[in-house]
Design a protein around this motif. Structure first.
Motif, PDB file in Angstrom:
ATOM      1  N   ASN A   1       0.894  -1.277   0.035  1.00 11.77           N
ATOM      2  CA  ASN A   1      -0.022  -0.072  -0.036  1.00 11.77           C
ATOM      3  C   ASN A   1       0.946   1.269  -0.107  1.00 11.77           C
ATOM      4  N   PHE A   2       0.335   2.161  -0.578  1.00  9.49           N
ATOM      5  CA  PHE A   2       1.200   3.570  -0.643  1.00  9.49           C
ATOM      6  C   PHE A   2       0.592   4.769  -0.118  1.00  9.49           C
ATOM      7  N   LYS A   3       1.197   5.768   0.448  1.00  4.28           N
ATOM      8  CA  LYS A   3       0.828   6.947   1.059  1.00  4.28           C
ATOM      9  C   LYS A   3       1.906   7.813   0.257  1.00  4.28           C
ATOM     10  N   THR A   4       1.173   9.166   0.042  1.00  4.08           N
ATOM     11  CA  THR A   4       2.104  10.288  -0.382  1.00  4.08           C
ATOM     12  C   THR A   4       1.814  11.333   0.296  1.00  4.08           C
ATOM     13  N   SER A   5       3.008  12.334   0.378  1.00  7.73           N
ATOM     14  CA  SER A   5       3.042  13.470   1.203  1.00  7.73           C
ATOM     15  C   SER A   5       3.996  14.174   0.541  1.00  7.73           C
ATOM     16  N   ARG A   6       4.132  15.342   1.059  1.00  9.85           N
ATOM     17  CA  ARG A   6       4.990  16.551   0.606  1.00  9.85           C
ATOM     18  C   ARG A   6       6.482  16.295   1.074  1.00  9.85           C
ATOM     19  N   SER A   7       7.458  16.172   0.198  1.00  8.24           N
ATOM     20  CA  SER A   7       8.790  16.092   0.697  1.00  8.24           C
ATOM     21  C   SER A   7       9.215  17.065   1.306  1.00  8.24           C
ATOM     22  N   SER A   8      10.199  16.838   2.192  1.00  4.14           N
ATOM     23  CA  SER A   8      10.878  17.845   3.055  1.00  4.14           C
ATOM     24  C   SER A   8      12.038  18.552   2.454  1.00  4.14           C
ATOM     25  N   GLY A   9      12.422  19.685   2.868  1.00  3.68           N
ATOM     26  CA  GLY A   9      13.804  20.190   2.399  1.00  3.68           C
ATOM     27  C   GLY A   9      13.622  21.067   1.162  1.00  3.68           C
ATOM     28  N   ALA A  10      14.959  21.073   0.605  1.00  9.37           N
ATOM     29  CA  ALA A  10      14.913  22.258  -0.640  1.00  9.37           C
ATOM     30  C   ALA A  10      14.201  21.810  -1.843  1.00  9.37           C
ATOM     31  N   GLY A  11      13.843  22.645  -2.537  1.00  9.13           N
ATOM     32  CA  GLY A  11      12.957  22.055  -3.779  1.00  9.13           C
ATOM     33  C   GLY A  11      12.368  23.228  -4.532  1.00  9.13           C
ATOM     34  N   GLY A  12      12.503  24.326  -3.650  1.00  7.54           N
ATOM     35  CA  GLY A  12      11.392  25.449  -4.403  1.00  7.54           C
ATOM     36  C   GLY A  12      10.023  25.500  -4.090  1.00  7.54           C
TER      37      GLY A  12
ATOM     38  N   LYS B   1       3.666  22.216  -3.101  1.00  7.93           N
ATOM     39  CA  LYS B   1       2.360  21.808  -3.443  1.00  7.93           C
ATOM     40  C   LYS B   1       2.305  20.716  -4.206  1.00  7.93           C
ATOM     41  N   VAL B   2       3.485  19.800  -4.367  1.00 13.32           N
ATOM     42  CA  VAL B   2       3.324  18.564  -4.965  1.00 13.32           C
ATOM     43  C   VAL B   2       3.550  17.400  -3.967  1.00 13.32           C
ATOM     44  N   GLU B   3       2.933  16.297  -3.976  1.00 13.52           N
ATOM     45  CA  GLU B   3       3.002  15.288  -3.012  1.00 13.52           C
ATOM     46  C   GLU B   3       4.299  14.244  -3.713  1.00 13.52           C
ATOM     47  N   THR B   4       5.226  14.509  -3.588  1.00 12.70           N
ATOM     48  CA  THR B   4       6.223  13.409  -4.240  1.00 12.70           C
ATOM     49  C   THR B   4       6.839  12.341  -3.479  1.00 12.70           C
ATOM     50  N   SER B   5       6.884  12.551  -2.160  1.00 19.03           N
ATOM     51  CA  SER B   5       7.205  11.563  -1.222  1.00 19.03           C
ATOM     52  C   SER B   5       6.336  10.432  -1.143  1.00 19.03           C
ATOM     53  N   VAL B   6       6.980   9.077  -1.127  1.00 15.93           N
ATOM     54  CA  VAL B   6       6.208   8.045  -1.056  1.00 15.93           C
ATOM     55  C   VAL B   6       6.484   7.145   0.040  1.00 15.93           C
ATOM     56  N   THR B   7       5.515   6.685   1.109  1.00 12.37           N
ATOM     57  CA  THR B   7       5.737   5.845   1.810  1.00 12.37           C
ATOM     58  C   THR B   7       4.986   4.443   1.483  1.00 12.37           C
ATOM     59  N   VAL B   8       5.872   3.441   1.430  1.00 12.87           N
ATOM     60  CA  VAL B   8       5.279   2.094   1.185  1.00 12.87           C
ATOM     61  C   VAL B   8       5.005   1.366   2.724  1.00 12.87           C
ATOM     62  N   LEU B   9       3.727   0.755   2.547  1.00  9.83           N
ATOM     63  CA  LEU B   9       3.390   0.010   3.647  1.00  9.83           C
ATOM     64  C   LEU B   9       3.138  -1.337   3.309  1.00  9.83           C
TER      65      LEU B   9
END
Length: 130
Positions: free
Chosen positions: A9-20, A25-33
């Motif tokens: 199963n996958f969950k998405t969230s906003r990545s932390s850190g630099a990136g402008g 606004k974009v949820e690129t970080s992916v957590t796999v469960l």
């Protein structure tokens, strides 16, 4: 190497850190469960081995989780997360060989003693004698 990606199963969230502005606004970080106990791809012994070796990554509900936010796109992070969790489980299933106790051969022990004796004699010859 079993491909159990259908059980993930996958969950998405906003990545932390630099990136402008993209980060905000974009949820690129992916957590796999992955629910280890409910897997149909592994038998009970393999599940126990996975739970034992990866106990630090498994939460109280029994989910093995991994978060990836290396890439700028969600799809690439999702693929990377699948790769990493499969690799993690494969490494956990490896049972290391038992070490058999051995002792040095007589020749090896004699060689060591001879070397020690030569070194001792060399140091003894360095002493000042009256």
């Amino acid at each position: 190497m079993k491909d159990f990606s259908k059980e993930l199963n996958f969950k998405t969230s906003r990545s932390s850190g630099a990136g402008g502005q993209n980060v905000n606004k974009v949820e690129t970080s992916v957590t796999v469960l992955w629910k280890v106990r409910e897997s149909e791809f592994f038998n009970d012994d393999e599940k126990a081995l996975i739970q034992n070796k990866l106990k630090n990554r498994i939460n109280a509900e029994g989910f093995l989780f991994l978060t990836v936010s290396e890439s700028r796109t969600q799809l690439m992070n999702k693929n990377k997360a699948i790769e990493k969790i499969i690799e993690l489980v494969d490494k956990a299933l490896i049972i290391p060989k038992k070490r058999r106790a051995t002792k040095p051969s007589k020749g090896q022990m004699q060689k060591r003693l001879d070397t020690k004796k030569k070194l001792s004699e060399k140091k003894e010859n360095r002493k000042f004698k009256y």
